[in-house]
Scaffold this motif. Structure first.
Motif, short mmCIF file in Angstrom:
data_model
loop_
_atom_site.label_atom_id
_atom_site.label_comp_id
_atom_site.label_asym_id
_atom_site.label_seq_id
_atom_site.Cartn_x
_atom_site.Cartn_y
_atom_site.Cartn_z
N HIS A 135 0.82 -1.21 0.00
CA HIS A 135 0.00 0.00 0.00
C HIS A 135 0.86 1.26 0.00
O HIS A 135 1.97 1.27 0.51
N GLU A 136 0.29 2.32 -0.57
CA GLU A 136 0.85 3.65 -0.45
C GLU A 136 0.01 4.41 0.57
O GLU A 136 -1.21 4.50 0.43
N LEU A 137 0.65 4.94 1.60
CA LEU A 137 -0.05 5.70 2.63
C LEU A 137 0.29 7.18 2.49
O LEU A 137 1.43 7.54 2.20
N ARG A 138 -0.71 8.03 2.70
CA ARG A 138 -0.50 9.48 2.72
C ARG A 138 -1.07 10.01 4.03
O ARG A 138 -2.25 9.77 4.34
N ILE A 139 -0.23 10.71 4.79
CA ILE A 139 -0.61 11.17 6.13
C ILE A 139 -0.42 12.67 6.20
O ILE A 139 0.67 13.19 5.93
N ALA A 140 -1.47 13.38 6.55
CA ALA A 140 -1.44 14.84 6.61
C ALA A 140 -0.57 15.31 7.78
O ALA A 140 -0.33 14.57 8.74
N PRO A 141 -0.07 16.55 7.72
CA PRO A 141 0.77 17.09 8.80
C PRO A 141 0.08 17.00 10.16
O PRO A 141 -1.12 17.29 10.29
N LEU A 142 0.82 16.56 11.17
CA LEU A 142 0.40 16.47 12.56
C LEU A 142 -0.76 15.49 12.79
O LEU A 142 -1.36 15.48 13.87
N VAL A 160 9.61 5.29 4.32
CA VAL A 160 9.19 6.68 4.14
C VAL A 160 9.74 7.19 2.81
O VAL A 160 10.95 7.25 2.60
N SER A 161 8.83 7.57 1.92
CA SER A 161 9.22 8.08 0.60
C SER A 161 9.37 9.59 0.62
O SER A 161 10.28 10.15 0.00
N GLU A 162 8.48 10.28 1.35
CA GLU A 162 8.53 11.73 1.45
C GLU A 162 8.14 12.14 2.86
O GLU A 162 7.23 11.57 3.46
N GLY A 163 8.82 13.13 3.42
CA GLY A 163 8.47 13.66 4.73
C GLY A 163 9.08 12.86 5.86
O GLY A 163 10.10 12.18 5.71
N THR A 164 8.43 12.93 7.01
CA THR A 164 8.89 12.22 8.21
C THR A 164 7.73 11.44 8.80
O THR A 164 6.56 11.75 8.57
N LEU A 165 8.06 10.43 9.59
CA LEU A 165 7.04 9.59 10.20
C LEU A 165 7.51 9.13 11.58
O LEU A 165 8.66 8.72 11.74
N GLU A 166 6.60 9.23 12.55
CA GLU A 166 6.87 8.72 13.88
C GLU A 166 6.03 7.48 14.10
O GLU A 166 4.80 7.53 14.02
N VAL A 167 6.69 6.37 14.38
CA VAL A 167 5.99 5.10 14.59
C VAL A 167 6.02 4.78 16.08
O VAL A 167 7.10 4.72 16.69
N SER A 168 4.84 4.59 16.67
CA SER A 168 4.74 4.23 18.09
C SER A 168 4.29 2.78 18.19
O SER A 168 3.26 2.40 17.62
N GLN A 188 0.72 -6.22 17.47
CA GLN A 188 0.79 -5.40 18.68
C GLN A 188 0.26 -3.99 18.38
O GLN A 188 0.19 -3.58 17.22
N PRO A 189 -0.14 -3.24 19.43
CA PRO A 189 -0.67 -1.89 19.21
C PRO A 189 0.39 -0.98 18.59
O PRO A 189 1.53 -0.96 19.03
N TYR A 190 -0.02 -0.24 17.57
CA TYR A 190 0.91 0.71 16.96
C TYR A 190 0.14 1.89 16.38
O TYR A 190 -1.08 1.81 16.15
N ALA A 191 0.86 2.98 16.17
CA ALA A 191 0.25 4.19 15.60
C ALA A 191 1.27 4.88 14.71
O ALA A 191 2.48 4.79 14.94
N LEU A 192 0.76 5.59 13.70
CA LEU A 192 1.60 6.33 12.76
C LEU A 192 1.27 7.81 12.90
O LEU A 192 0.11 8.20 12.83
N ARG A 193 2.30 8.64 13.10
CA ARG A 193 2.10 10.09 13.26
C ARG A 193 3.04 10.84 12.33
O ARG A 193 4.22 10.51 12.22
N ASN A 194 2.48 11.85 11.67
CA ASN A 194 3.30 12.72 10.84
C ASN A 194 3.63 13.96 11.66
O ASN A 194 2.79 14.84 11.86
N PRO A 195 4.86 14.09 12.16
CA PRO A 195 5.22 15.23 13.00
C PRO A 195 5.62 16.47 12.20
O PRO A 195 5.86 17.53 12.78
N GLY A 196 5.67 16.34 10.88
CA GLY A 196 6.13 17.44 10.06
C GLY A 196 5.03 18.39 9.63
O GLY A 196 3.86 18.23 9.99
N ASP A 197 5.40 19.40 8.85
CA ASP A 197 4.43 20.39 8.37
C ASP A 197 4.07 20.17 6.91
O ASP A 197 3.42 21.01 6.29
N THR A 198 4.49 19.03 6.33
CA THR A 198 4.11 18.67 4.97
C THR A 198 3.59 17.23 4.98
O THR A 198 3.87 16.46 5.91
N GLU A 199 2.85 16.87 3.96
CA GLU A 199 2.29 15.52 3.88
C GLU A 199 3.40 14.48 3.84
O GLU A 199 4.42 14.65 3.17
N ALA A 200 3.19 13.38 4.56
CA ALA A 200 4.13 12.26 4.53
C ALA A 200 3.60 11.19 3.59
O ALA A 200 2.40 10.87 3.60
#
Length: 238
Positions: A135-142, A160-168, A188-200
């Motif tokens: 899959h290709e994922l697109r995650i908006a800023p914050l 990560v192809s573009e931007g930054t990603l925080e994996v919890s 296991q429980p996990y979450a994806l967060r885009n901490p940047g100001d552009t789309e990841a």
């Protein structure tokens, strides 16, 4: 937080021309099996006579299957599959017509969250069983998207192809920059967060766990709905 996902299609995926294409010979069972058999035999440089000797299926039957004049029984397919050293499902692959399957970006379905801040686009033919999903994922800023826990034994790989990603994962966090990758168990429980100001933009590969045949047991409710066995009917031991 994660939001409900809805299926959407880009471009004109649902137009009349698409429906017409779906009804062509490409979807004919006889056609699919025949094309796949001919391709697999040609790849192995086997003549009809050679495959007939290896499989125990007559040359005439093999010729009828390849020309889409006959749909073989499961028993026949199993014999031919064993001779070709493939699984029976290999005869039902749709991309065999041209050797590949083109998935146009504008026609590929996307799962999009209700707020539009997260989307997932399949990059593999979803109409076929797959041991791996892409899959290709697109995650908006914050934005933070909570992942869905999968069956034990499932592995997930994120790149990560573009931007930054925080994996919890549980109480641990890993920050990924463009080009970074991470692999983890997806049960296991996990979450994806885009901490940047552009789309990841992230590519996700999921390797599904293999389910032993013994796990494929009908639900009790389904068993209860079956007609009662007669006194002379065979019964499974308790």
């Amino acid at each position: 937080m994660s939001t409900p996902l809805a299926l959407v299609r880009d471009g004109h995926a649902g137009d009349a021309s698409g429906a017409a294409r779906a009804e062509g010979p490409f979807d004919s069972l006889e056609y699919l099996v025949g094309v796949n058999l001919a391709r697999l035999r040609a790849e192995r440089q086997l003549s009809l006579d050679a495959l007939a000797r290896a499989s125990g299926v007559s040359r005439a039957m093999l010729a009828q299957v390849e020309s889409a004049r006959s749909v073989p029984s499961i028993k026949v397919l199993c014999k031919v599959a064993a001779a070709l050293k493939v699984s029976v499902s290999a005869f039902l692959r749709r991309h065999a017509v041209s050797g590949f399957e083109h998935l146009p970006a504008e026609r590929t379905p996307r799962l999009v969250s209700a707020d539009g801040r997260f989307s997932a686009r399949a990059l593999y033919p979803e109409h076929e069983p797959a041991a791996a999903e892409f899959h290709e994922l697109r995650i908006a800023p914050l934005h933070t998207e909570t992942g869905t826990r999968r069956a034990p034994g499932t592995t997930m790989n994120l790149v990560v192809s573009e931007g930054t990603l925080e994996v919890s994962i549980h109480d641990r966090r890993q920050l990924l920059a463009t080009g970074d990758a991470i692999v983890f168990d997806a049960d296991q429980p996990y979450a994806l967060r885009n901490p940047g100001d552009t789309e990841a933009r992230v590519f996700r590969v999921t390797l599904n766990a293999e389910t032993p045949p013994r796990w494929d047991v009908p639900e009790l409710a389904s068993l209860a709905a079956l007609p009662a066995l007669g006194a002379d009917a065979p019964r499974h031991p308790a």
